[in-house]
Design a protein around this motif. Structure first.
Motif, short mmCIF file in Angstrom:
data_model
loop_
_atom_site.label_atom_id
_atom_site.label_comp_id
_atom_site.label_asym_id
_atom_site.label_seq_id
_atom_site.Cartn_x
_atom_site.Cartn_y
_atom_site.Cartn_z
N GLY A 1 78.37 41.52 29.95
CA GLY A 1 76.99 41.61 29.46
C GLY A 1 76.91 41.49 27.94
N ALA A 2 78.04 41.76 27.26
CA ALA A 2 78.05 41.73 25.78
C ALA A 2 77.73 40.33 25.24
N PHE A 3 78.02 39.28 26.02
CA PHE A 3 77.72 37.92 25.56
C PHE A 3 76.22 37.71 25.32
N TYR A 4 75.40 38.56 25.97
CA TYR A 4 73.94 38.34 25.92
C TYR A 4 73.26 39.16 24.84
N ALA A 5 74.04 39.71 23.91
CA ALA A 5 73.41 40.40 22.78
C ALA A 5 72.44 39.42 22.12
N LEU B 1 57.27 37.69 33.71
CA LEU B 1 58.11 36.70 33.04
C LEU B 1 59.39 36.50 33.84
N ARG B 2 59.57 35.31 34.36
CA ARG B 2 60.75 35.02 35.19
C ARG B 2 62.04 35.16 34.38
N ILE B 3 62.99 35.90 34.96
CA ILE B 3 64.33 35.98 34.36
C ILE B 3 65.38 35.62 35.41
N THR B 4 66.54 35.19 34.94
CA THR B 4 67.73 35.10 35.80
C THR B 4 68.07 36.53 36.20
N PRO B 5 68.45 36.74 37.47
CA PRO B 5 68.68 38.14 37.89
C PRO B 5 69.96 38.76 37.32
N PHE B 6 69.86 39.38 36.15
CA PHE B 6 70.99 40.17 35.62
C PHE B 6 70.47 41.13 34.55
N ASP B 7 71.24 42.22 34.33
CA ASP B 7 70.74 43.35 33.54
C ASP B 7 70.46 43.06 32.07
N PRO B 8 71.34 42.36 31.35
CA PRO B 8 71.08 42.22 29.90
C PRO B 8 69.72 41.58 29.60
N ILE B 9 69.33 40.60 30.38
CA ILE B 9 68.05 39.95 30.10
C ILE B 9 66.89 40.85 30.55
N LEU B 10 67.12 41.59 31.62
CA LEU B 10 66.12 42.56 32.09
C LEU B 10 65.85 43.59 30.98
N ASP B 11 66.93 44.07 30.36
CA ASP B 11 66.79 45.07 29.29
C ASP B 11 66.04 44.48 28.10
N TRP C 1 67.85 46.81 22.40
CA TRP C 1 68.88 46.22 23.29
C TRP C 1 70.27 46.62 22.80
N ASN C 2 70.47 46.48 21.49
CA ASN C 2 71.79 46.79 20.93
C ASN C 2 72.17 48.25 21.17
N ALA C 3 71.19 49.15 21.04
CA ALA C 3 71.48 50.57 21.25
C ALA C 3 71.85 50.82 22.71
N THR C 4 71.10 50.20 23.63
CA THR C 4 71.39 50.38 25.06
C THR C 4 72.80 49.89 25.40
N TRP C 5 73.12 48.71 24.88
CA TRP C 5 74.38 48.10 25.29
C TRP C 5 75.60 48.61 24.53
#
Ligand code: BEZ
Length: 329
Positions: free
Chosen positions: A103-107, A169-179, A305-309
């Motif tokens: 998930g870190a790639f999606y920062a 807003l449509r997203i690809t199903p994964f957590d980093p983008i959801l956050d 986002w950064n704080a969460t991840w």
């Protein structure tokens, strides 16, 4: 005479054993993807198959199943784990659903631009992350590819991040983008790729998170008023081989498959670096409202986002270091 026949018989048996062994290791590998046949990833998979067949003198071949013919990515990952599927070119997004570090790639704004995203993916740190996949997910991660940076396509006018608040807003199903979209205050709606065009056309969603290649190729702009070129996230892909299938391959076959697959995965990075700007220019040329925005547009959503991840994975710090070291090359 008896001795001669026995010697000949032994030789024949040995030859037969050799033929049988190589026939047993000959294989038509099944490779699954969710992308359509015309997509860069699918073409790279086809080219990999062609080269593997040539390099193995026809012993191995690859049948490519694009467009979710074998199921969605979660289903394909399961098939890889059981050995029902041999290979896949898969979004790292799906892998991050199983192995959080990815998930870190999606920062948001980890990469300054598409070429920078490619350099991050080619780093030793990124490559090292693949080592945990056999243990954590039952698959061998051969190498990375990628798609374009993420943009936003909206049915209505969008002048500020506040205009995104409450939008489906449509997203690809994964957590980093959801956050990320939760931090913005939107209503992120996970949806697989094939459902997106109709959902935007009929108003089931108000906006979509997408890359330039597909916004252009699949004409998502048709049903939009605004395109935000936000470049807010990179979108890596990974070439996977079933751990079970891998275990049954000879060292020689593993080396050949890894070399050729890596070459074709890596070529997708070059393709996006080369073509991304052209797709963006063509989208801008459609006459829709086209706005370029940067990190500031999203207010404190990026910091949130950064704080969460930061709590979810230490890999984030490692990738930030890589991003700093590769920022200007
Ligand atoms: C998407 O879910 O938006 C996507 C998936 C694979 C390739 C490109 C985009």
């Amino acid at each position: 005479m008896t001795q001669t026949i026995t010697a000949l018989g032994r030789a024949a048996l040995a030859a037969l054993a050799l033929v049988t062994a190589s026939a047993a290791s000959a294989k038509d590998f099944r490779l699954g993807l969710i992308t359509p046949p015309s997509h860069v990833w699918t073409k790279a998979a086809e080219a990999f198959g062609t080269e593997l067949e040539e390099a193995s003198d026809g012993a191995h071949s690859v049948t490519v199943f694009p467009a979710r013919q074998l199921g969605n990515e979660a289903e394909m990952l399961q098939q890889l784990q059981t050995g029902a599927l041999d290979m896949a070119f898969m979004t790292v997004a799906e892998v991050s659903n199983r192995v959080t570090d990815f998930g870190a790639f999606y920062a948001p704004y980890l990469a300054n631009d598409i070429a920078h995203a490619g350099r991050i993916l080619r780093s030793d740190t990124a490559k090292g992350m693949l080592d945990q996949l056999p243990r954590e997910a039952g698959v061998v991660g051969v190498a990375y590819g990628m798609a374009g940076l993420r943009q936003i396509v909206s049915r209505g006018e969008v002048d500020s991040a506040e205009d995104l608040a409450g939008l489906k807003l449509r997203i690809t199903p994964f957590d980093p983008i959801l956050d990320f979209y939760n931090a913005i205050g939107a209503a992120p709606t996970p949806m697989p790729l094939p459902a997106v065009y109709d959902a935007l056309a009929n108003g089931q969603v108000d906006a979509i998170d997408m890359d330039a290649e597909l916004i252009w190729a699949l004409k998502y702009y048709d049903h939009a008023d605004t395109i935000l070129q936000s470049d807010h996230m990179m979108f890596p892909m990974v070439g996977l081989v079933s751990g079970r299938v891998w275990a049954g391959l000879s060292e020689e076959d593993r080396a050949l498959i890894a070399e050729l697959m890596e070459q074709h995965l890596d070529s997708t990075i070059d393709t996006y670096v080369e073509l991304e700007q052209g797709w963006l220019d063509q989208i801008e040329g459609t006459g829709k409202t086209y706005v370029k925005v940067d990190r500031d547009f999203f207010g404190d959503a990026v910091d949130q986002w950064n704080a969460t991840w930061a709590d979810k994975t230490a890999t984030l710090d490692e990738l930030r270091k890589v991003a700093e070291d590769t920022a200007s090359q």
